[in-house]
Structures are given as C-alpha cells and as structure tokens.
Motif scaffolding. Structure first.
Motif, PDB file in Angstrom:
ATOM      1  N   GLU A   2       0.850  -1.183   0.000  1.00 18.54           N
ATOM      2  CA  GLU A   2       0.000   0.000   0.000  1.00 18.54           C
ATOM      3  C   GLU A   2       0.893   1.242   0.000  1.00 18.54           C
ATOM      4  OE1 GLU A   2      -4.053   0.333   2.125  1.00 18.54           O
ATOM      5  OE2 GLU A   2      -2.617   1.310   3.458  1.00 18.54           O
ATOM      6  N   ILE A   3       0.639   2.152  -0.918  1.00 16.49           N
ATOM      7  CA  ILE A   3       1.435   3.375  -0.991  1.00 16.49           C
ATOM      8  C   ILE A   3       0.531   4.595  -0.863  1.00 16.49           C
ATOM      9  CG2 ILE A   3       3.236   2.327  -2.423  1.00 16.49           C
ATOM     10  CD1 ILE A   3       2.036   3.850  -4.833  1.00 16.49           C
ATOM     11  N   SER A   4       1.102   5.650  -0.286  1.00 13.80           N
ATOM     12  CA  SER A   4       0.400   6.927  -0.201  1.00 13.80           C
ATOM     13  C   SER A   4       0.763   7.769  -1.420  1.00 13.80           C
ATOM     14  CB  SER A   4       0.792   7.668   1.087  1.00 13.80           C
ATOM     15  OG  SER A   4       0.430   6.926   2.218  1.00 13.80           O
ATOM     16  N   LEU A  16       1.059  12.090 -10.143  1.00 10.52           N
ATOM     17  CA  LEU A  16       1.005  11.530  -8.807  1.00 10.52           C
ATOM     18  C   LEU A  16       2.376  11.703  -8.172  1.00 10.52           C
ATOM     19  CD1 LEU A  16      -0.756   8.125  -9.591  1.00 10.52           C
ATOM     20  CD2 LEU A  16      -1.832  10.324  -9.059  1.00 10.52           C
ATOM     21  N   VAL A  17       2.413  12.194  -6.940  1.00 15.07           N
ATOM     22  CA  VAL A  17       3.668  12.297  -6.194  1.00 15.07           C
ATOM     23  C   VAL A  17       3.690  11.159  -5.183  1.00 15.07           C
ATOM     24  CG1 VAL A  17       5.195  13.779  -4.862  1.00 15.07           C
ATOM     25  CG2 VAL A  17       3.522  14.804  -6.415  1.00 15.07           C
ATOM     26  N   VAL A  18       4.750  10.338  -5.269  1.00 17.82           N
ATOM     27  CA  VAL A  18       4.878   9.149  -4.437  1.00 17.82           C
ATOM     28  C   VAL A  18       6.266   9.141  -3.820  1.00 17.82           C
ATOM     29  CG1 VAL A  18       4.860   6.621  -4.421  1.00 17.82           C
ATOM     30  CG2 VAL A  18       3.259   7.854  -5.887  1.00 17.82           C
ATOM     31  N   ASP A  19       6.372   8.711  -2.567  1.00 22.52           N
ATOM     32  CA  ASP A  19       7.669   8.676  -1.903  1.00 22.52           C
ATOM     33  C   ASP A  19       8.623   7.713  -2.603  1.00 22.52           C
ATOM     34  OD1 ASP A  19       9.511   7.401   0.478  1.00 22.52           O
ATOM     35  OD2 ASP A  19       9.025   9.507   0.856  1.00 22.52           O
ATOM     36  N   MET A  23       9.740   3.101  -5.183  1.00 20.56           N
ATOM     37  CA  MET A  23      10.340   3.015  -6.511  1.00 20.56           C
ATOM     38  C   MET A  23      10.386   1.601  -7.073  1.00 20.56           C
ATOM     39  SD  MET A  23      11.233   5.567  -8.379  1.00 20.56           S
ATOM     40  CE  MET A  23      12.219   4.610  -9.511  1.00 20.56           C
ATOM     41  N   GLU A  24      10.254   0.579  -6.189  1.00 19.58           N
ATOM     42  CA  GLU A  24      10.369  -0.800  -6.677  1.00 19.58           C
ATOM     43  C   GLU A  24       9.125  -1.276  -7.407  1.00 19.58           C
ATOM     44  OE1 GLU A  24       9.166  -1.204  -2.240  1.00 19.58           O
ATOM     45  OE2 GLU A  24      10.372   0.114  -3.501  1.00 19.58           O
ATOM     46  N   ILE A  25       8.037  -0.520  -7.405  1.00 17.08           N
ATOM     47  CA  ILE A  25       6.858  -0.969  -8.150  1.00 17.08           C
ATOM     48  C   ILE A  25       7.171  -0.996  -9.641  1.00 17.08           C
ATOM     49  CG2 ILE A  25       5.288  -0.134  -6.371  1.00 17.08           C
ATOM     50  CD1 ILE A  25       4.574   2.190  -8.111  1.00 17.08           C
ATOM     51  N   GLY A  26       6.597  -1.973 -10.339  1.00 21.05           N
ATOM     52  CA  GLY A  26       6.984  -2.257 -11.709  1.00 21.05           C
ATOM     53  C   GLY A  26       6.270  -1.418 -12.758  1.00 21.05           C
ATOM     54  N   CYS A 268      -6.024  15.720  -4.921  1.00 22.05           N
ATOM     55  CA  CYS A 268      -6.453  14.821  -3.876  1.00 22.05           C
ATOM     56  C   CYS A 268      -5.245  14.086  -3.291  1.00 22.05           C
ATOM     57  CB  CYS A 268      -7.491  13.809  -4.383  1.00 22.05           C
ATOM     58  SG  CYS A 268      -6.843  12.689  -5.663  1.00 22.05           S
ATOM     59  N   ARG A 269      -5.485  13.435  -2.155  1.00 23.30           N
ATOM     60  CA  ARG A 269      -4.501  12.570  -1.534  1.00 23.30           C
ATOM     61  C   ARG A 269      -5.174  11.265  -1.172  1.00 23.30           C
ATOM     62  NH1 ARG A 269       0.119  15.334   0.493  1.00 23.30           N
ATOM     63  NH2 ARG A 269      -0.027  17.586   0.118  1.00 23.30           N
ATOM     64  N   GLY A 270      -4.394  10.191  -1.082  1.00 25.58           N
ATOM     65  CA  GLY A 270      -4.991   8.924  -0.710  1.00 25.58           C
ATOM     66  C   GLY A 270      -3.980   7.812  -0.642  1.00 25.58           C
ATOM     67  N   GLU A 271      -4.484   6.581  -0.568  1.00 23.60           N
ATOM     68  CA  GLU A 271      -3.645   5.401  -0.552  1.00 23.60           C
ATOM     69  C   GLU A 271      -4.181   4.410  -1.572  1.00 23.60           C
ATOM     70  OE1 GLU A 271      -3.740   4.061   3.484  1.00 23.60           O
ATOM     71  OE2 GLU A 271      -2.123   5.431   4.082  1.00 23.60           O
ATOM     72  N   VAL A 272      -3.271   3.644  -2.150  1.00 22.09           N
ATOM     73  CA  VAL A 272      -3.663   2.676  -3.165  1.00 22.09           C
ATOM     74  C   VAL A 272      -2.820   1.422  -2.988  1.00 22.09           C
ATOM     75  CG1 VAL A 272      -2.008   3.589  -4.880  1.00 22.09           C
ATOM     76  CG2 VAL A 272      -4.037   2.346  -5.668  1.00 22.09           C
ATOM     77  N   VAL A 273      -3.407   0.276  -3.291  1.00 21.35           N
ATOM     78  CA  VAL A 273      -2.708  -0.988  -3.204  1.00 21.35           C
ATOM     79  C   VAL A 273      -2.101  -1.327  -4.564  1.00 21.35           C
ATOM     80  CG1 VAL A 273      -2.944  -3.461  -2.765  1.00 21.35           C
ATOM     81  CG2 VAL A 273      -4.217  -1.826  -1.383  1.00 21.35           C
TER      82      VAL A 273
END
Length: 276
Positions: A2-4, A16-19, A23-26, A268-273
C-alpha cells in the motif's frame, strides 16, 4: 503493498507524487496507476524527494508507459508545490536534481505560482540528440510519412522537436506527433510541439509528449518552443505560451537560460494498493 500518493495538476497536466520508497513498483503497475480507467489517472508518477549531495532535493519522473523522463516542467512545478504543502520548503529558492539536470525553483504562494529556472536550451544536434552531422537543428526539411515538413529541435535536458504551423490542432498533434516522436532522426525519441506564432509576445502550441501521448500542457515543451521561436527571431525574450490547458510565462536570457512561471493545484490525496 500500500502506498500513499498526492495528485496535483498543472494546467490540466496531472501527476502523482509518491515517496521514493515505492520506486520498486513495476512498469505494469505504473501503467495501471496512470490509466484513468484502471487506476487513479495521471500523466506520470513523480518519485521524491531524495537527497543528493549536489542539490537540495532529487526527483525521478516516470511516464505513463513506464519509461523515465529526464525533465518535466509541469512535473517539477507540481513537485515543488508538493514540497511547500508538506512544509518541507518555504518561499526561499531551492534546487531540485532531475535526470536532465539541476533546476532552481521558488514558490509564490500569494500568487499561487511556481517559478522554475529550467536550465540552458541547446539547439546542438549532439546534445539533443539528433542523428547526422554536428549542427544546430533549425528549420530542417524532413520526411514524415507522406509529408515533408520543417522542424527545429532543442534540448532543455530532454529532447524536443518543434514544427511551425498556421493551424496547431489536436488532430494534427495526434496524427503526426507519434510519427515525429519515433522518427529515425531521434535516437532517444522526442517530445513534439506544433507551434503558431501569434505576435512578438505570444505563441500557441499543441503537444505530443514522449511516453505520454497527446497532452493539454507541458512546461518543458513550452520552454523549448519559446526558445526555438526566440532563436528564429520570431518573438521577444519574454513571452506567454498558450496551450489547451492554459498559459505559462517564459523568460529567456541572452545565453538561452529559460525560466518558466505557472500555476499548480492540489487535486487529492490517498492510498492505493499496488503489486511490488
């Protein structure tokens, strides 16, 4: 996993801004996230901040097709606004390192604007790169499908191909953009702008973005097209670039250092799997 995420838009160009820890997501997950039907929907993913030795912050920019972009003007403005909203930076100038070089940025919260000094534009074929002998690539005749057209090319850390036209339309961008993006002249592919000069202080562009396709706005495309128009003597050093998504102010120094200023809005902000 799960990432924010935080989603921002700049003149209709959404990221989308992601921490950086994600980075390991494909590539497949990047494509799904960016798809408006299967994911959140965006024109790319910004991974940051990181903390390099030679800049205040680092940023990686991933296109919707999973490829990595050297630089993105709208993406940079979005990232800078995100840092401000997180309380990481204030109104002082700071630097961001991208794959296409280090830029200097500043937030103007009262005007709701972000200014980014994008670096120096070059028209040199070896730097862009463009195939063939070393030269400035200005008003060159090339074959595109069954057509012949004049192109001018530039780099501001990422490659651009500018086509002068009296009618820059979405249809033309969608038809010719992919052909120019993957033209044999461009070993790293190219972003493409179809440009009309309105007067000495204004140009209009339609954009085909490498790795993303047709887009309503692009900061680096605005910088490149403005620099080409100025290099050809068609516009002054301070001008406005008009796009389907809105306008960006461009200032060009005598050395072709380009600074852009434009708006950014949080969505918006949120979390996604996602699958790692």
């Amino acid at each position: 996993m799960e990432i924010s995420f935080a989603k921002y838009q700049a003149l209709g160009n959404a990221y989308l801004v992601v921490d950086t820890s994600a980075m390991e997501i494909g590539t497949d997950e990047i494509r799904r996230l960016c798809d408006f039907r299967t994911g959140i929907g965006s024109d790319g993913v910004l991974f940051g901040p990181s903390y390099p030795d030679d800049a205040d912050f680092g940023l990686r920019i991933i296109n919707p097709d999973g490829s990595e972009a050297e630089k993105s003007g709208n993406g940079l403005r979005i990232f800078c606004q995100y840092l401000y909203d997180q309380g990481v930076i204030g109104t002082q100038a700071f630097t961001v390192k991208t794959r296409g070089g280090i830029v200097r940025a500043r937030i103007f919260p009262e005007q709701q604007l972000v200014e980014v000094s994008m670096g120096q534009v070059s028209f040199d074929s070896a730097q862009i790169p463009v195939a063939g002998p070393a030269r400035e690539v200005l008003l060159e005749e090339i074959a595109v499908g069954q057509r012949s057209m004049q192109v001018s090319c530039a780099t501001i850390g990422n490659p651009h191909c500018v086509v002068l036209t009296e009618e820059p339309t979405q249809a033309i961008a969608r038809e010719l953009g992919p052909l120019l993006e993957q033209h044999s002249l461009f070993p790293n592919r190219s972003n493409v702008q179809f440009m009309r000069v309105l007067d000495r202080q204004n140009i209009q562009i339609e954009i085909w973005e490498r790795g993303a396709g047709y887009t309503h706005a692009s900061g680096s495309s605005s910088c490149a097209a403005a620099a080409v128009a100025h290099r050809l003597g068609l516009v002054e050093a301070n001008l406005t670039v008009h796009m389907r998504g809105g306008d960006i102010a461009i200032a060009i120094s005598p050395e072709f250092e380009v600074t852009m200023t434009g708006p950014v809005q949080a969505v918006c902000r949120g979390e996604v799997v996602v699958r790692a």
